[in-house]
Design a protein around this motif. Structure first.
Motif, PDB file in Angstrom:
ATOM      1  N   VAL B  84     -14.863 -15.234  28.712  1.00  0.00           N
ATOM      2  CA  VAL B  84     -14.581 -15.067  30.148  1.00  0.00           C
ATOM      3  C   VAL B  84     -13.073 -14.949  30.378  1.00  0.00           C
ATOM      4  O   VAL B  84     -12.611 -14.096  31.145  1.00  0.00           O
ATOM      5  CB  VAL B  84     -15.148 -16.258  30.957  1.00  0.00           C
ATOM      6  CG1 VAL B  84     -14.654 -16.200  32.396  1.00  0.00           C
ATOM      7  CG2 VAL B  84     -16.674 -16.248  30.929  1.00  0.00           C
ATOM      8  N   LEU B  85     -12.295 -15.784  29.682  1.00  0.00           N
ATOM      9  CA  LEU B  85     -10.841 -15.740  29.878  1.00  0.00           C
ATOM     10  C   LEU B  85     -10.264 -14.402  29.425  1.00  0.00           C
ATOM     11  O   LEU B  85      -9.380 -13.844  30.071  1.00  0.00           O
ATOM     12  CB  LEU B  85     -10.171 -16.882  29.106  1.00  0.00           C
ATOM     13  CG  LEU B  85     -10.430 -18.302  29.625  1.00  0.00           C
ATOM     14  CD1 LEU B  85      -9.727 -19.331  28.747  1.00  0.00           C
ATOM     15  CD2 LEU B  85      -9.983 -18.448  31.071  1.00  0.00           C
ATOM     16  N   GLY B 173     -19.730 -13.997  27.692  1.00  0.00           N
ATOM     17  CA  GLY B 173     -18.652 -14.369  28.615  1.00  0.00           C
ATOM     18  C   GLY B 173     -17.936 -13.142  29.162  1.00  0.00           C
ATOM     19  O   GLY B 173     -17.628 -13.054  30.352  1.00  0.00           O
ATOM     20  N   VAL B 174     -17.690 -12.165  28.290  1.00  0.00           N
ATOM     21  CA  VAL B 174     -17.052 -10.920  28.731  1.00  0.00           C
ATOM     22  C   VAL B 174     -17.930 -10.219  29.765  1.00  0.00           C
ATOM     23  O   VAL B 174     -17.454  -9.772  30.814  1.00  0.00           O
ATOM     24  CB  VAL B 174     -16.802  -9.991  27.522  1.00  0.00           C
ATOM     25  CG1 VAL B 174     -16.358  -8.600  27.982  1.00  0.00           C
ATOM     26  CG2 VAL B 174     -15.747 -10.581  26.590  1.00  0.00           C
ATOM     27  N   LEU B 175     -19.224 -10.145  29.477  1.00  0.00           N
ATOM     28  CA  LEU B 175     -20.147  -9.475  30.403  1.00  0.00           C
ATOM     29  C   LEU B 175     -20.149 -10.166  31.775  1.00  0.00           C
ATOM     30  O   LEU B 175     -20.066  -9.507  32.816  1.00  0.00           O
ATOM     31  CB  LEU B 175     -21.562  -9.463  29.811  1.00  0.00           C
ATOM     32  CG  LEU B 175     -22.674  -9.010  30.767  1.00  0.00           C
ATOM     33  CD1 LEU B 175     -22.455  -7.577  31.253  1.00  0.00           C
ATOM     34  CD2 LEU B 175     -24.049  -9.133  30.110  1.00  0.00           C
ATOM     35  N   LEU B 176     -20.236 -11.501  31.750  1.00  0.00           N
ATOM     36  CA  LEU B 176     -20.264 -12.224  33.030  1.00  0.00           C
ATOM     37  C   LEU B 176     -18.965 -12.007  33.805  1.00  0.00           C
ATOM     38  O   LEU B 176     -18.974 -11.824  35.027  1.00  0.00           O
ATOM     39  CB  LEU B 176     -20.480 -13.721  32.781  1.00  0.00           C
ATOM     40  CG  LEU B 176     -21.880 -14.117  32.292  1.00  0.00           C
ATOM     41  CD1 LEU B 176     -21.905 -15.580  31.852  1.00  0.00           C
ATOM     42  CD2 LEU B 176     -22.919 -13.888  33.387  1.00  0.00           C
ATOM     43  N   ALA B 177     -17.839 -12.006  33.086  1.00  0.00           N
ATOM     44  CA  ALA B 177     -16.542 -11.810  33.756  1.00  0.00           C
ATOM     45  C   ALA B 177     -16.456 -10.418  34.371  1.00  0.00           C
ATOM     46  O   ALA B 177     -15.996 -10.263  35.503  1.00  0.00           O
ATOM     47  CB  ALA B 177     -15.405 -12.014  32.753  1.00  0.00           C
ATOM     48  N   ARG B 181     -16.426 -10.116  38.147  1.00  0.00           N
ATOM     49  CA  ARG B 181     -15.018  -9.805  38.424  1.00  0.00           C
ATOM     50  C   ARG B 181     -14.204 -11.042  38.793  1.00  0.00           C
ATOM     51  O   ARG B 181     -13.475 -11.069  39.781  1.00  0.00           O
ATOM     52  CB  ARG B 181     -14.919  -8.760  39.536  1.00  0.00           C
ATOM     53  CG  ARG B 181     -15.485  -7.423  39.116  1.00  0.00           C
ATOM     54  CD  ARG B 181     -15.191  -6.362  40.110  1.00  0.00           C
ATOM     55  NE  ARG B 181     -16.308  -6.110  40.973  1.00  0.00           N
ATOM     56  CZ  ARG B 181     -16.552  -4.959  41.570  1.00  0.00           C
ATOM     57  NH1 ARG B 181     -15.754  -3.948  41.389  1.00  0.00           N
ATOM     58  NH2 ARG B 181     -17.611  -4.798  42.346  1.00  0.00           N
ATOM     59  N   SER B 182     -14.390 -12.079  38.006  1.00  0.00           N
ATOM     60  CA  SER B 182     -13.652 -13.312  38.266  1.00  0.00           C
ATOM     61  C   SER B 182     -13.680 -14.180  37.018  1.00  0.00           C
ATOM     62  O   SER B 182     -14.105 -13.740  35.944  1.00  0.00           O
ATOM     63  CB  SER B 182     -14.273 -14.056  39.449  1.00  0.00           C
ATOM     64  OG  SER B 182     -15.614 -14.379  39.165  1.00  0.00           O
ATOM     65  N   VAL B 183     -13.242 -15.424  37.164  1.00  0.00           N
ATOM     66  CA  VAL B 183     -13.225 -16.351  36.031  1.00  0.00           C
ATOM     67  C   VAL B 183     -14.123 -17.561  36.298  1.00  0.00           C
ATOM     68  O   VAL B 183     -14.982 -17.907  35.485  1.00  0.00           O
ATOM     69  CB  VAL B 183     -11.781 -16.827  35.738  1.00  0.00           C
ATOM     70  CG1 VAL B 183     -11.780 -17.916  34.670  1.00  0.00           C
ATOM     71  CG2 VAL B 183     -10.914 -15.657  35.276  1.00  0.00           C
ATOM     72  N   ALA B 184     -13.934 -18.195  37.448  1.00  0.00           N
ATOM     73  CA  ALA B 184     -14.604 -19.474  37.694  1.00  0.00           C
ATOM     74  C   ALA B 184     -16.132 -19.334  37.733  1.00  0.00           C
ATOM     75  O   ALA B 184     -16.849 -20.084  37.060  1.00  0.00           O
ATOM     76  CB  ALA B 184     -14.100 -20.074  39.007  1.00  0.00           C
TER      77      ALA B 184
END
Lengths: 301, 274
Positions: B84-85, B173-177, B181-184
């Motif tokens: 995600v980061l 994590g990449v897909l979810l981000a 379109r965010s981090v949290a």
């Protein structure tokens, strides 16, 4: 034939039922500083984002140096769009080194770009500790990394103090004098007036005017301060017609005539026994013209 | 392309959060795969997770399995946060525009990000293997046991499986981000899935409902758990259970990895970057 750095044809962007930009035909010629003027929400940033390939048009198209936006055409383009954005945990220098890698240019260019915007002394500091003005200058440094032929700057003096604004404008003008084409978006009329060769006025997503700054200011009026005011007005109206006479905020008459008609107006007033205190040519300021074009939108400085 | 990879690796290498995640992974692994079980074996932590594990499971012969035992859940959660980061940071800092106006295509930057996630996952797994090997050697020395090490092939297979599983979670994590379109929010939703939903399905729903039990065999967590179980991870570890064969598990995990990567890449390419 020289290819224009920027050309758009029928460019449009729609978000659901909202039209942000419509049918925009824009040409930025090589070596000029083109001011993209408009109130907030006029569609300036949306247009710039389409030019840079960040968002896709819903109609029309964009050509940068004759090619659609993409890695090939962006090789010659530096840009600062909608404020600077960097990695807060990296220093200014490290941020530029990372971007140099993305740009495919030597990391050593970071030092050159930092020196150009006067940030060398703070290059090792974390970006998160930068003031707004320093962030803006780092944004310009990032835009200069590729030594671009076209610089796209979206409100580059935002957040700068007066000295910083003057320095930024000098830098932009120097880049243009060095042969770099600049497309500058702004809602600061003084800024556009000072550094732009041509101006396009965007309002409601449409290009409502496009000309040189001088042309935009044509249509000046003869300013007459005379008394008694009623008698002076009556004489001028009798001479030229009511549609060509109006009053300004201070009670003076503004007469829409060619410059060579000024002596005739003066003579008529004197003949009628009116005391003429002042007779001068009044240049329309860009702000008045801008407000006329944008329907008096107050969202402009 | 390789300069983009270098740029992405630099962004993560200079980011304190990346090293914090690695440190947490190592500490968790050392604590729950070695320290607590050994304390339980010595009678100092009876009832703690893994405390009933026999000495043989803590010795060097089992170090690779112990090292990757956390990857289906806890280490996987850390990998997901890292993913995600890597991708979500560009949304959080609004730096997509800064990067993309420098010239690289979205596909190039995205591929560089996936490589960065894979490199980060590899570093994490190698660190876990090193810590597990050191801890098992210490326990063997303390207990005066022979240090029989697993074959190089077994270690490589364990490392490969751990890498595959952590990279799969990182790619989720990449897909979810990219999708959110965010981090949290991606971190929150990802952790809810990994730490809560998966466990609820396995521990509560699957024993009661046959169709959930069948469905579970197609989910990423269950297949990750089956894969590491087949390579020696202790089955008492959360998320580690031999529900399907190792071959199927490896294929399903690889399939999820590819699916997550392709879907995120398509979304990034198709959508505007505001």
């Amino acid at each position: 034939m020289t290819t224009n750095p920027v050309e758009t044809h029928g460019l449009g962007k729609r978000y659901g039922g909202t039209v942000a930009v419509r049918d925009l035909d824009l040409t930025v010629r090589p070596g000029e500083v083109y001011g993209f003027l408009g109130p907030n929400g006029a569609g300036k940033t949306t247009t710039l984002r389409m030019l840079l390939g960040l968002i896709r048009p819903t109609s029309g198209g964009v050509r940068l140096f004759g090619a659609p936006p993409g890695p090939g055409s962006l090789r010659h383009v530096g840009a600062l769009v909608e404020g600077p954005a960097f990695y807060p945990y990296l220093s200014g220098r490290r941020n530029l080194a990372v971007l140099a890698d993305h740009a495919g240019v030597p990391r050593s260019r970071a030092g050159t770009a930092l020196a150009r915007v006067g940030l060398t002394g703070r290059a090792g500091d974390r970006y998160s500790g930068y003031s707004l003005g320093m962030k803006q200058r780092l944004g310009l440094a990032a835009a200069l990394l590729k030594e671009p032929r076209l610089l796209v700057l979206d409100e580059p003096t935002n957040g700068l103090d007066p000295a910083g604004m003057a320095e930024m404008r000098r830098t932009i003008r120097a880049l243009a004098d060095g042969g770099c084409t600049v497309l500058l978006s702004s809602h600061l009329l003084a800024e556009v007036e000072q550094i732009c060769d041509r101006v396009g006025v965007l309002h409601g997503g449409r290009l409502v005017a496009e000309s040189t700054v001088e042309e935009l200011r044509t249509g000046g009026a003869l300013r007459v301060v005379a008394g008694p005011e009623d008698r002076a007005r009556d004489r001028v109206v009798a001479l030229l017609g009511a549609e060509r006479v109006r009053a300004d905020d201070g009670g003076a008459l503004l007469v829409d005539v060619e410059r060579d008609q000024a002596p005739r107006v003066n003579a008529e007033l004197v003949r009628a026994g009116v005391d003429v205190h002042e007779l001068c040519w009044s240049e329309p300021d860009l702000e008045r013209r801008f407000l006329e074009l944008t329907g008096g939108d107050p969202d402009v400085a | 392309m390789w300069r983009d990879v270098r740029a992405e690796l630099a962004k993560q290498a200079y980011r304190p959060a990346s090293w914090l995640l690695l440190a947490i992974g190592v500490v968790l692994s050392a604590t729950f795969a070695h320290a607590v079980p050994y304390a339980g074996y010595r009678g100092a932590a009876s009832g703690a997770p893994g405390a009933g594990r026999g000495l043989a499971e803590m010795l060097p012969a089992q170090f690779a399995g112990n090292a990757i035992a956390g990857t289906p859940v806890f280490v996987g959660a850390l990998a997901l946060i890292f993913g995600v980061l890597v991708a979500g940071g560009e949304y959080g800092y609004a730096t997509w525009k800064t990067v993309l106006v420098q010239q690289p295509s979205r596909a190039t930057v995205y591929t560089a990000k996936l490589v960065t996630v894979a490199v980060g996952a590899l570093l994490l797994v190698l660190a876990l293997l090193a810590v597990s090997a050191a801890a098992s050697a210490v326990i063997a020395a303390l207990e005066d046991q022979p240090g029989g090490w697993p074959s190089g092939t077994a270690v490589l297979r364990g490392a490969g499986a751990g890498w595959l599983v952590t990279t799969m979670w990182g790619t989720l994590g990449v897909l979810l981000a990219v999708a959110l379109r965010s981090v949290a929010l991606p971190v929150g939703l990802g952790l809810v899935w990994l730490l809560a939903v998966q466990n609820l399905l396995a521990a509560i729903a699957a024993p009661l409902l046959d169709w959930v039990a069948a469905l579970q065999k197609g989910l990423p967590g269950a297949n990750a758990g089956s894969l590491v179980a087949a390579l020696g991870a202790p089955t008492g570890t959360p998320g580690v259970a031999p529900l399907v064969g190792a071959g199927q598990a490896a294929l399903v995990v690889a399939g999820y990895l590819a699916g997550f990567a392709l879907l995120a890449g398509w979304l990034l390419r198709a959508r505007d970057l505001d």
